[in-house]
Design a protein around this motif. Structure first.
Motif, PDB file in Angstrom:
ATOM      1  N   ILE A   1      -4.698   1.581   6.439  1.00 56.37           N
ATOM      2  CA  ILE A   1      -5.051   0.952   5.058  1.00 56.37           C
ATOM      3  C   ILE A   1      -4.316   1.677   3.874  1.00 56.37           C
ATOM      4  N   THR A   2      -3.605   1.003   2.991  1.00 59.14           N
ATOM      5  CA  THR A   2      -2.770   1.732   2.153  1.00 59.14           C
ATOM      6  C   THR A   2      -3.427   1.260   0.777  1.00 59.14           C
ATOM      7  N   SER A   3      -2.818   0.495  -0.120  1.00 57.13           N
ATOM      8  CA  SER A   3      -3.187  -0.001  -1.313  1.00 57.13           C
ATOM      9  C   SER A   3      -1.985  -1.169  -1.791  1.00 57.13           C
ATOM     10  N   ILE A   4      -2.700  -2.152  -2.667  1.00 60.70           N
ATOM     11  CA  ILE A   4      -1.840  -2.792  -3.581  1.00 60.70           C
ATOM     12  C   ILE A   4      -0.980  -1.964  -4.372  1.00 60.70           C
ATOM     13  N   GLY A   5       0.293  -2.230  -4.300  1.00 58.71           N
ATOM     14  CA  GLY A   5       1.059  -1.454  -5.240  1.00 58.71           C
ATOM     15  C   GLY A   5       2.115  -0.619  -4.435  1.00 58.71           C
ATOM     16  N   SER A   6       1.679  -0.614  -3.230  1.00 53.52           N
ATOM     17  CA  SER A   6       2.661  -0.020  -2.368  1.00 53.52           C
ATOM     18  C   SER A   6       3.975  -1.024  -1.624  1.00 53.52           C
ATOM     19  N   GLY A   7       5.156  -0.513  -1.666  1.00 52.82           N
ATOM     20  CA  GLY A   7       5.862  -1.495  -1.124  1.00 52.82           C
ATOM     21  C   GLY A   7       6.518  -2.558  -1.759  1.00 52.82           C
ATOM     22  N   ASN A   8       6.469  -3.710  -1.363  1.00 50.72           N
ATOM     23  CA  ASN A   8       6.901  -4.874  -1.914  1.00 50.72           C
ATOM     24  C   ASN A   8       5.728  -5.416  -2.713  1.00 50.72           C
ATOM     25  N   SER A   9       4.603  -5.021  -2.971  1.00 49.35           N
ATOM     26  CA  SER A   9       3.526  -5.235  -3.679  1.00 49.35           C
ATOM     27  C   SER A   9       3.445  -4.540  -4.961  1.00 49.35           C
TER      28      SER A   9
ATOM     29  N   THR B   1      -1.324  -3.316  12.079  1.00 51.00           N
ATOM     30  CA  THR B   1      -1.586  -4.163  10.879  1.00 51.00           C
ATOM     31  C   THR B   1      -1.746  -3.130   9.747  1.00 51.00           C
ATOM     32  N   ILE B   2      -1.174  -3.644   8.596  1.00 47.39           N
ATOM     33  CA  ILE B   2      -1.318  -2.751   7.169  1.00 47.39           C
ATOM     34  C   ILE B   2      -2.073  -3.802   6.385  1.00 47.39           C
ATOM     35  N   ILE B   3      -2.972  -2.784   5.880  1.00 48.42           N
ATOM     36  CA  ILE B   3      -4.028  -3.901   4.850  1.00 48.42           C
ATOM     37  C   ILE B   3      -4.009  -2.898   3.438  1.00 48.42           C
ATOM     38  N   ARG B   4      -3.564  -3.730   2.526  1.00 47.98           N
ATOM     39  CA  ARG B   4      -3.379  -3.069   1.108  1.00 47.98           C
ATOM     40  C   ARG B   4      -4.597  -3.658   0.549  1.00 47.98           C
ATOM     41  N   PRO B   5      -5.711  -2.951   0.155  1.00 49.65           N
ATOM     42  CA  PRO B   5      -6.846  -3.236  -0.717  1.00 49.65           C
ATOM     43  C   PRO B   5      -6.496  -3.358  -2.365  1.00 49.65           C
ATOM     44  N   GLY B   6      -7.041  -4.024  -3.121  1.00 42.40           N
ATOM     45  CA  GLY B   6      -6.958  -3.983  -4.468  1.00 42.40           C
ATOM     46  C   GLY B   6      -7.817  -2.840  -4.878  1.00 42.40           C
TER      47      GLY B   6
ATOM     48  N   GLU C   1      -0.773 -12.702   2.742  1.00 40.71           N
ATOM     49  CA  GLU C   1       0.507 -12.382   2.918  1.00 40.71           C
ATOM     50  C   GLU C   1       1.378 -12.291   1.636  1.00 40.71           C
ATOM     51  N   ASN C   2       0.808 -12.635   0.694  1.00 40.27           N
ATOM     52  CA  ASN C   2       1.389 -12.853  -0.896  1.00 40.27           C
ATOM     53  C   ASN C   2       1.417 -11.348  -1.319  1.00 40.27           C
ATOM     54  N   PRO C   3       2.451 -10.624  -1.583  1.00 34.69           N
ATOM     55  CA  PRO C   3       2.427  -9.273  -2.152  1.00 34.69           C
ATOM     56  C   PRO C   3       2.136  -9.182  -3.388  1.00 34.69           C
ATOM     57  N   LEU C   4       2.342 -10.405  -4.222  1.00 27.35           N
ATOM     58  CA  LEU C   4       2.063 -10.479  -5.676  1.00 27.35           C
ATOM     59  C   LEU C   4       0.721 -10.775  -6.150  1.00 27.35           C
ATOM     60  N   VAL C   5      -0.188 -10.756  -5.223  1.00 31.77           N
ATOM     61  CA  VAL C   5      -1.727 -10.964  -5.762  1.00 31.77           C
ATOM     62  C   VAL C   5      -2.260  -9.489  -5.748  1.00 31.77           C
ATOM     63  N   ALA C   6      -3.137  -9.489  -6.751  1.00 31.10           N
ATOM     64  CA  ALA C   6      -3.785  -8.173  -7.010  1.00 31.10           C
ATOM     65  C   ALA C   6      -5.164  -8.649  -7.399  1.00 31.10           C
ATOM     66  N   GLY C   7      -6.285  -7.711  -7.551  1.00 31.33           N
ATOM     67  CA  GLY C   7      -7.567  -7.865  -7.839  1.00 31.33           C
ATOM     68  C   GLY C   7      -8.305  -6.649  -7.381  1.00 31.33           C
ATOM     69  N   VAL C   8      -9.732  -6.730  -7.329  1.00 26.67           N
ATOM     70  CA  VAL C   8     -10.577  -5.838  -6.847  1.00 26.67           C
ATOM     71  C   VAL C   8     -11.450  -6.319  -5.699  1.00 26.67           C
ATOM     72  N   ILE C   9     -11.908  -5.437  -5.213  1.00 27.42           N
ATOM     73  CA  ILE C   9     -12.758  -5.777  -3.851  1.00 27.42           C
ATOM     74  C   ILE C   9     -13.738  -4.691  -3.405  1.00 27.42           C
ATOM     75  N   HIS C  10     -14.732  -4.907  -3.006  1.00 24.97           N
ATOM     76  CA  HIS C  10     -16.005  -4.008  -2.445  1.00 24.97           C
ATOM     77  C   HIS C  10     -15.564  -3.275  -1.335  1.00 24.97           C
TER      78      HIS C  10
ATOM     79  N   LYS D   1       1.439  -7.719  10.796  1.00 30.07           N
ATOM     80  CA  LYS D   1       1.352  -8.248   9.390  1.00 30.07           C
ATOM     81  C   LYS D   1       0.829  -7.092   8.595  1.00 30.07           C
ATOM     82  N   ILE D   2       1.296  -7.456   7.196  1.00 34.39           N
ATOM     83  CA  ILE D   2       1.093  -6.737   6.030  1.00 34.39           C
ATOM     84  C   ILE D   2       0.292  -7.507   5.193  1.00 34.39           C
ATOM     85  N   LEU D   3      -0.989  -7.285   4.909  1.00 37.20           N
ATOM     86  CA  LEU D   3      -1.837  -8.035   4.144  1.00 37.20           C
ATOM     87  C   LEU D   3      -2.498  -7.406   3.005  1.00 37.20           C
ATOM     88  N   SER D   4      -2.736  -8.128   1.916  1.00 35.97           N
ATOM     89  CA  SER D   4      -3.275  -7.657   0.641  1.00 35.97           C
ATOM     90  C   SER D   4      -4.860  -8.249   0.657  1.00 35.97           C
TER      91      SER D   4
END
Length: 223
Positions: free
Chosen positions: A109-117, A151-156, A172-181, A201-204
């Motif tokens: 579990i990493t973060s949106i903003g990592s890599g191609n996101s 599996t790499i999961i990038r939460p917002g 799988e779209n690395p350009l999506v961002a937002g928040v999540i509980h 898979k790498i998933l946001s």
């Protein structure tokens, strides 16, 4: 011997929520934490706890010893103000240990903003988090190169209040961002653990009702 899910980062936050989720599914879980108090809290939930620091290879190997580890889940990381963070080095140690014990899957579990996101975040956020995100990207790359099914999961942006919405989604779209509980992230992680479709898979991860802007994207289906 029953296979064990090895969880690093269960002291608080998303890791603690994952621990609760795994127990609800009646899976055998062993968690590595850094304090006696965190271990006591996990053992009260029926989860075996071991004391260890992800920056210490010997402590990781000792924590994994004696169990048939089927999967490793890591939520570990640090803040921009921390000194030596575990975002890369700690996760690298966990990945290498998982290879050594023959784990069948690693969920990171990493973060949106990592890599191609990275384009998904505002410039100010990228500048503030640049050091942390660079380490998270290193960890992602090390996992991919390890040969482990992953599996790499990038939460917002992570929230604890209000309560979980049940509206967490993956894409799988690395350009999506937002928040999540945090609890919704945990639910998605537990689903990915049991889904072959999530392998390699790498998933946001975001809340479908808390996405920034109006991006066009496909929701990733786990079944």
């Amino acid at each position: 011997m029953t296979d064990t899910i090895f969880l690093a980062g269960a002291s608080r936050g998303v890791g603690r929520e994952i621990a609760k989720c795994l127990r609800k599914q009646q899976l055998k879980v062993k968690a590595m934490v850094r304090s006696e108090s965190a271990r006591d809290q996990l053992e009260a939930l029926g989860i075996e706890g071991g004391i260890g620091d992800a920056l210490n290879v010997a402590e990781i190997e000792q924590a994994m010893d004696g169990d048939a580890i089927s999967a490793v889940i890591s939520t570990i990381g640090g803040k921009p103000t921390d000194g030596e963070r575990a975002d890369f080095k700690g996760n690298r140690n966990l990945i290498d240990a998982a290879v050594k014990v023959g784990a069948k899957k690693f969920l990171l579990i990493t973060s949106i903003g990592s890599g191609n996101s990275s384009p998904a975040l505002p410039l100010q956020a990228l500048e503030t988090l640049s050091a942390v995100l660079a380490e998270k990207e290193q960890a992602e790359n090390h996992l991919i190169a390890s040969g482990l099914p992953y599996t790499i999961i990038r939460p917002g942006g992570l929230k604890s209040d209000p309560p979980a919405t049940g509206q967490g989604i993956l894409t799988e779209n690395p350009l999506v961002a937002g928040v999540i509980h945090r609890a919704d992230v945990a639910a998605l992680v537990c689903q990915c653990l049991l889904s072959d479709r999530a392998t390699n898979k790498i998933l946001s991860a975001v809340d479908r009702n808390a996405i920034y802007g109006t991006p066009i994207f496909e929701e990733f289906q786990l079944d």
